[in-house]
Design an enzyme around this catalytic site. Structure first.
Site, PDB file in Angstrom:
ATOM      1  N   THR A 134       1.386  -0.966   0.382  1.00  0.00           N
ATOM      2  CA  THR A 134      -0.035   0.080  -0.508  1.00  0.00           C
ATOM      3  C   THR A 134       0.724   1.248  -0.139  1.00  0.00           C
ATOM      4  OG1 THR A 134      -1.467   1.024   1.207  1.00  0.00           O
ATOM      5  CG2 THR A 134       0.221  -0.185   2.383  1.00  0.00           C
ATOM      6  N   ASP A 135       0.133   2.662  -0.329  1.00  0.00           N
ATOM      7  CA  ASP A 135       1.204   3.914  -0.263  1.00  0.00           C
ATOM      8  C   ASP A 135       1.147   3.479   1.079  1.00  0.00           C
ATOM      9  OD1 ASP A 135      -1.834   4.157  -0.272  1.00  0.00           O
ATOM     10  OD2 ASP A 135      -1.321   5.890  -1.975  1.00  0.00           O
ATOM     11  N   GLU A 136       0.155   3.322   1.861  1.00  0.00           N
ATOM     12  CA  GLU A 136       0.065   3.774   3.241  1.00  0.00           C
ATOM     13  C   GLU A 136       1.479   4.310   3.768  1.00  0.00           C
ATOM     14  OE1 GLU A 136      -3.398   3.416   5.269  1.00  0.00           O
ATOM     15  OE2 GLU A 136      -4.366   3.675   3.832  1.00  0.00           O
ATOM     16  N   TYR A 159      -1.903   0.031  10.831  1.00  0.00           N
ATOM     17  CA  TYR A 159      -2.378  -0.890   9.277  1.00  0.00           C
ATOM     18  C   TYR A 159      -0.928  -0.831   8.203  1.00  0.00           C
ATOM     19  CZ  TYR A 159      -3.573  -1.463   4.630  1.00  0.00           C
ATOM     20  OH  TYR A 159      -3.542  -1.758   3.207  1.00  0.00           O
ATOM     21  N   LYS A 163       1.692  -2.953   7.184  1.00  0.00           N
ATOM     22  CA  LYS A 163       2.334  -3.430   5.957  1.00  0.00           C
ATOM     23  C   LYS A 163       3.902  -2.687   5.853  1.00  0.00           C
ATOM     24  CE  LYS A 163      -0.011  -4.617   2.490  1.00  0.00           C
ATOM     25  NZ  LYS A 163       0.156  -6.323   2.675  1.00  0.00           N
TER      26      LYS A 163
HETATM   27  P1  NAD Z   1      -9.947  -6.927   2.389  1.00  0.00           P
HETATM   28  O1  NAD Z   1      -9.061  -7.054   2.990  1.00  0.00           O
HETATM   29  O2  NAD Z   1     -10.864  -7.235   0.939  1.00  0.00           O
HETATM   30  O3  NAD Z   1      -9.605  -8.800   2.001  1.00  0.00           O
HETATM   31  C1  NAD Z   1      -8.071 -10.163   2.226  1.00  0.00           C
HETATM   32  C2  NAD Z   1      -8.458 -11.234   2.159  1.00  0.00           C
HETATM   33  O4  NAD Z   1      -7.074 -11.712   2.983  1.00  0.00           O
HETATM   34  C3  NAD Z   1      -9.625 -11.846   2.698  1.00  0.00           C
HETATM   35  O5  NAD Z   1     -10.122 -12.537   1.821  1.00  0.00           O
HETATM   36  C4  NAD Z   1      -9.283 -12.908   3.874  1.00  0.00           C
HETATM   37  O6  NAD Z   1      -9.951 -14.235   4.353  1.00  0.00           O
HETATM   38  C5  NAD Z   1      -7.666 -13.010   3.695  1.00  0.00           C
HETATM   39  N1  NAD Z   1      -6.642 -13.465   4.630  1.00  0.00           N
HETATM   40  C6  NAD Z   1      -7.369 -12.023   5.552  1.00  0.00           C
HETATM   41  N2  NAD Z   1      -6.082 -12.881   6.929  1.00  0.00           N
HETATM   42  C7  NAD Z   1      -5.162 -14.500   6.153  1.00  0.00           C
HETATM   43  C8  NAD Z   1      -4.411 -15.127   6.732  1.00  0.00           C
HETATM   44  N3  NAD Z   1      -4.683 -14.702   7.725  1.00  0.00           N
HETATM   45  N4  NAD Z   1      -5.118 -16.288   5.701  1.00  0.00           N
HETATM   46  C9  NAD Z   1      -5.338 -16.604   4.549  1.00  0.00           C
HETATM   47  N5  NAD Z   1      -6.297 -15.690   4.357  1.00  0.00           N
HETATM   48  C10 NAD Z   1      -5.894 -14.357   5.334  1.00  0.00           C
HETATM   49  O7  NAD Z   1      -8.204  -6.687   1.783  1.00  0.00           O
HETATM   50  P2  NAD Z   1      -7.973  -6.137   0.200  1.00  0.00           P
HETATM   51  O8  NAD Z   1      -8.255  -4.739   0.127  1.00  0.00           O
HETATM   52  O9  NAD Z   1      -8.234  -6.807  -0.946  1.00  0.00           O
HETATM   53  O10 NAD Z   1      -6.080  -5.813   0.448  1.00  0.00           O
HETATM   54  C11 NAD Z   1      -5.682  -6.904  -0.397  1.00  0.00           C
HETATM   55  C12 NAD Z   1      -3.921  -6.635   0.048  1.00  0.00           C
HETATM   56  O11 NAD Z   1      -3.721  -5.365  -0.718  1.00  0.00           O
HETATM   57  C13 NAD Z   1      -3.443  -6.002   1.609  1.00  0.00           C
HETATM   58  O12 NAD Z   1      -2.581  -6.750   1.374  1.00  0.00           O
HETATM   59  C14 NAD Z   1      -3.624  -4.984   1.954  1.00  0.00           C
HETATM   60  O13 NAD Z   1      -2.883  -4.215   1.827  1.00  0.00           O
HETATM   61  C15 NAD Z   1      -3.872  -4.342  -0.356  1.00  0.00           C
HETATM   62  N6  NAD Z   1      -4.032  -3.286  -0.556  1.00  0.00           N
HETATM   63  C16 NAD Z   1      -5.172  -2.740  -0.420  1.00  0.00           C
HETATM   64  C17 NAD Z   1      -5.602  -1.682  -1.266  1.00  0.00           C
HETATM   65  C18 NAD Z   1      -7.329  -1.533  -0.853  1.00  0.00           C
HETATM   66  O14 NAD Z   1      -7.298  -0.570  -1.763  1.00  0.00           O
HETATM   67  N7  NAD Z   1      -7.989  -1.677  -0.914  1.00  0.00           N
HETATM   68  C19 NAD Z   1      -4.585  -0.698  -1.851  1.00  0.00           C
HETATM   69  C20 NAD Z   1      -3.720  -1.107  -1.265  1.00  0.00           C
HETATM   70  C21 NAD Z   1      -3.040  -2.260  -1.292  1.00  0.00           C
HETATM   71  O1  DAU Z   2      -4.069   3.547   0.674  1.00  0.00           O
HETATM   72  C1  DAU Z   2      -4.730   2.412  -0.044  1.00  0.00           C
HETATM   73  C2  DAU Z   2      -5.681   2.343   1.758  1.00  0.00           C
HETATM   74  O2  DAU Z   2      -6.509   2.083   0.882  1.00  0.00           O
HETATM   75  C3  DAU Z   2      -5.124   0.499   1.888  1.00  0.00           C
HETATM   76  O3  DAU Z   2      -4.262   0.004   2.005  1.00  0.00           O
HETATM   77  C4  DAU Z   2      -6.141   0.071   3.193  1.00  0.00           C
HETATM   78  O4  DAU Z   2      -6.677  -1.047   2.905  1.00  0.00           O
HETATM   79  C5  DAU Z   2      -7.561   0.803   2.317  1.00  0.00           C
HETATM   80  O5  DAU Z   2      -7.976   0.316   3.626  1.00  0.00           O
HETATM   81  C6  DAU Z   2      -7.504   1.983   2.352  1.00  0.00           C
HETATM   82  O6  DAU Z   2      -7.673   2.645   3.251  1.00  0.00           O
HETATM   83  P1  DAU Z   2      -7.938   3.787   3.558  1.00  0.00           P
HETATM   84  O7  DAU Z   2      -7.814   4.859   5.420  1.00  0.00           O
HETATM   85  O8  DAU Z   2      -7.383   5.605   2.412  1.00  0.00           O
HETATM   86  O9  DAU Z   2      -9.431   4.228   3.348  1.00  0.00           O
HETATM   87  P2  DAU Z   2     -10.792   3.879   4.157  1.00  0.00           P
HETATM   88  O10 DAU Z   2     -12.183   3.401   2.709  1.00  0.00           O
HETATM   89  O11 DAU Z   2     -11.207   3.045   5.441  1.00  0.00           O
HETATM   90  O12 DAU Z   2     -11.328   5.697   4.069  1.00  0.00           O
HETATM   91  C7  DAU Z   2     -10.973   6.741   2.992  1.00  0.00           C
HETATM   92  C8  DAU Z   2     -11.120   8.249   3.578  1.00  0.00           C
HETATM   93  O13 DAU Z   2     -12.402   8.343   3.973  1.00  0.00           O
HETATM   94  C9  DAU Z   2     -10.449   7.866   5.250  1.00  0.00           C
HETATM   95  O14 DAU Z   2      -9.524   9.307   4.739  1.00  0.00           O
HETATM   96  C10 DAU Z   2     -11.147   7.640   6.004  1.00  0.00           C
HETATM   97  C11 DAU Z   2     -12.431   9.021   5.135  1.00  0.00           C
HETATM   98  N1  DAU Z   2     -13.839   7.820   5.706  1.00  0.00           N
HETATM   99  C12 DAU Z   2     -13.949   6.406   5.708  1.00  0.00           C
HETATM  100  C13 DAU Z   2     -14.680   5.940   6.180  1.00  0.00           C
HETATM  101  C14 DAU Z   2     -14.733   4.635   6.403  1.00  0.00           C
HETATM  102  C15 DAU Z   2     -14.794   8.323   6.558  1.00  0.00           C
HETATM  103  O15 DAU Z   2     -14.320   9.672   6.378  1.00  0.00           O
HETATM  104  N2  DAU Z   2     -16.085   7.830   6.906  1.00  0.00           N
HETATM  105  C16 DAU Z   2     -15.875   6.377   6.657  1.00  0.00           C
HETATM  106  O16 DAU Z   2     -17.025   6.062   7.155  1.00  0.00           O
END
Ligand code: NAD
Ligand code: DAU
Length: 353
Positions: A134-136, A159, A163
Site C-alpha cells: 500500500t501507499d500508506e 495497519y 504493511k
Molecule cells: P480485503 O480485506 O478485502 O481481503 C483480504 C483477504 O485476505 C480476505 O479474503 C481474507 O479472508 C484474507 N486473509 C486475511 N487473513 C488471512 C490469513 N491469515 N490467511 C489467509 N488469508 C487471509 O483486502 P483488499 O482490500 O482486497 O486488500 C488486499 C491486499 O492489497 C492487502 O494486502 C492490502 O494491504 C493491499 N492493498 C489494498 C488497497 C485497497 O485500497 N483496498 C490498496 C493498496 C494495497
Molecule cells: O491507500 C491505500 C489504502 O486505502 C489501503 O492500503 C487500505 O487497505 C484501504 O483500506 C484504504 O485505506 P483508507 O483508510 O484510505 O480507506 P478508507 O476507505 O477506510 O477511508 C478512506 C477515507 O475516508 C479516509 O480518509 C477516512 C475517510 N472515512 C472513512 C470511512 C470508513 C470517512 O470519512 N468516513 C468513513 O465512514
C-alpha cells in the site's frame, strides 16, 4: 511439477476485494497457469466474489491461514507452487486502531511465514514472489508532492506499520537470501465486491438505505482513487514484466477530498435512484475524526507507466458509475454481508462517534 500447467501461482487472500479481481483476471487470461487461491475466509473473504470462475479447470480454492507453517508447506509441496502473489492481509485502518495484534499476526508474521516457505522450497530460477502493498507505508503528504518509490517509509497507523514491516521483510529476503521478489504499493482502490466498511461502498450502502453519511473530521483528507480492475492489471504487468528486487507505485493521479467525493457520489445516486437533486447530500453527517488520520496520499506512477507501459483504463467518473451500478444490481451480495456481524461492527464504530 504438474506438466499440464506452465506455472502454479499461489494467490493468497484471493477471496477478498482485490484478490478476487486478480484471481478472475489470471484464471481467464492464462488458461495455461494453475491458480491456487489460498484464503482464511475472514469476515473480508467471500467465495461469492468468485462464483463466475469457481468451476474453471485451472482454478483451485483452499481454505487456510498463512500464519500456519505446516499448511503453507503442504500447499507448496502438494501443488508444486512456482510463484506467489501475496495479498492476504488485514486491510482496514479503523479495525487496526481498535485491535492491532491481528494485523501484526497476519500482515507481519503471516508474510514472514510465507517468505520462509518460498525460500525453503524454491531452488533454481524462474520464480516470483510478488508482494502486494500500500501507499500508506509512506505516511502522509502535505498539500504538495507525490509518493515516489524512493520516498522514505513513515507508517503512522497500526495497519500501515504492519504493511511497512512486511515490505521490509520482503526486501530483506531478497537482499539476504536472493529470493526473487517484486513489490507494488498502490493507492486507494474502489470497485465491485468492496467490503462496505470502506468509504465508497459504505457511503453507497448508506445512501441506498437513507442512513447518515459519516464524514470523519471536516472531510478535507485527500485520497488518490484507482479502479480495482486497473490495480490488478498493474499487478499482472509487474508480476510478468517488472524487474526482480524492484518496487512499483500504482495510482491514477486522481485525488479527491473525502467530502467532494461523497458529494459527487450523492449527486450520481440522486440520478440513479430517481431522488430529488440534493436529497442524498442532506444525509452527510460530520463525526469524530479517525485517530492519527493521514491527511493526503498521492502516487507518482511514472516508473510503472514508463517501464511497463501501464495506464488506468477508465476515468474516475466511469469507474464510479460502474461501481454504483454494480452495487444497485447486487443488493443481495451487500445484504448478506451487512445482515451478519457487520451490524455489530457498524454499531461499535459509528454509534456515539
Ligand atoms: P480485503 O480485506 O478485502 O481481503 C483480504 C483477504 O485476505 C480476505 O479474503 C481474507 O479472508 C484474507 N486473509 C486475511 N487473513 C488471512 C490469513 N491469515 N490467511 C489467509 N488469508 C487471509 O483486502 P483488499 O482490500 O482486497 O486488500 C488486499 C491486499 O492489497 C492487502 O494486502 C492490502 O494491504 C493491499 N492493498 C489494498 C488497497 C485497497 O485500497 N483496498 C490498496 C493498496 C494495497
Ligand atoms: O491507500 C491505500 C489504502 O486505502 C489501503 O492500503 C487500505 O487497505 C484501504 O483500506 C484504504 O485505506 P483508507 O483508510 O484510505 O480507506 P478508507 O476507505 O477506510 O477511508 C478512506 C477515507 O475516508 C479516509 O480518509 C477516512 C475517510 N472515512 C472513512 C470511512 C470508513 C470517512 O470519512 N468516513 C468513513 O465512514
Amino acid at each position: 511439477m504438474n506438466m499440464e500447467y506452465t506455472k502454479t501461482i499461489l494467490v493468497t487472500g484471493g477471496a477478498g476485494f482485490i484478490g478476487s479481481h486478480l484471481v478472475r483476471l489470471l484464471v481467464n487470461k492464462y488458461p495455461d497457469y494453475r491458480i491456487v487461491n489460498f484464503d482464511k475466509l475472514t469476515y473480508a473473504g467471500n467465495l461469492k466474489n468468485l462464483t463466475d470462475v469457481e468451476k474453471a479447470p485451472n482454478y483451485t480454492f483452499l481454505k487456510g491461514d498463512i500464519c500456519n507453517l505446516q499448511e503453507m508447506q503442504d500447499v507448496f509441496e502438494h501443488y508444486d507452487v512456482t510463484d506467489v502473489i501475496h495479498l492476504a492481509a488485514e486491510s482496514h485502518v479503523d479495525r487496526s486502531i481498535e485491535g492491532p495484534m491481528e494485523f501484526v499476526m497476519t500482515n507481519v508474521v503471516g508474510t514472514v511465514n510465507l517468505l520462509q516457505v518460498a525460500k525453503a522450497y524454491w531452488t533454481g530460477e524462474n520464480h516470483v514472489f510478488h508482494h502486494v502493498s500500500t501507499d500508506e507505508v509512506y505516511g502522509s503528504l502535505g498539500s504538495e508532492g507525490l509518493f515516489e518509490e524512493t520516498t522514505a517509509y513513515d507508517p503512522r497507523s497500526p495497519y500501515s506499520a504492519s504493511k511497512a514491516s512486511s515490505d521490509h521483510f520482503v526486501s530483506a529476503f531478497h537482499h539476504t537470501y536472493g529470493l526473487p521478489v517484486k513489490m507494488s504499493n498502490c493507492s486507494n482502490n474502489y470497485g465491485s465486491h468492496h467490503f462496505p466498511e470502506k468509504l465508497i461502498p459504505l457511503m453507497i450502502n448508506n445512501i441506498v438505505h437513507k442512513k447518515p453519511l459519516p464524514i470523519y473530521g471536516k472531510g478535507n483528507n485527500v485520497r488518490d482513487w484507482l479502479w480495482v480492475v486497473d490495480h490488478v492489471s498493474a499487478i499482472d504487468a509487474i508480476f510478468h514484466l517488472g524487474r526482480v528486487g524492484e518496487s512499483y507505485n500504482v495510482g491514477g493521479l486522481n485525488e479527491w477530498t473525502n467530502l467532494d467525493l461523497v458529494k459527487h457520489l450523492c449527486k450520481l445516486m440522486d440520478q440513479k435512484l430517481g431522488r430529488a437533486e440534493g436529497e442524498n447530500e442532506e444525509l452527510i453527517t460530520y463525526v469524530t475524526d479517525r485517530a492519527g488520520h493521514d491527511m493526503r496520499y498521492a502516487i507518482d506512477a511514472t516508473k510503472l507507466e514508463t517501464e511497463l507501459d501501464w495506464r488506468p483504463s477508465v476515468t474516475f467518473e466511469e469507474g464510479l458509475e460502474h461501481t454504483v451500478d454494480w452495487y444497485l444490481a447486487n443488493a443481495e451480495w451487500v445484504e448478506e454481508i451487512t445482515s451478519g456481524s457487520y451490524r455489530e461492527y457498524y454499531q461499535s464504530m459509528y454509534d456515539n462517534r
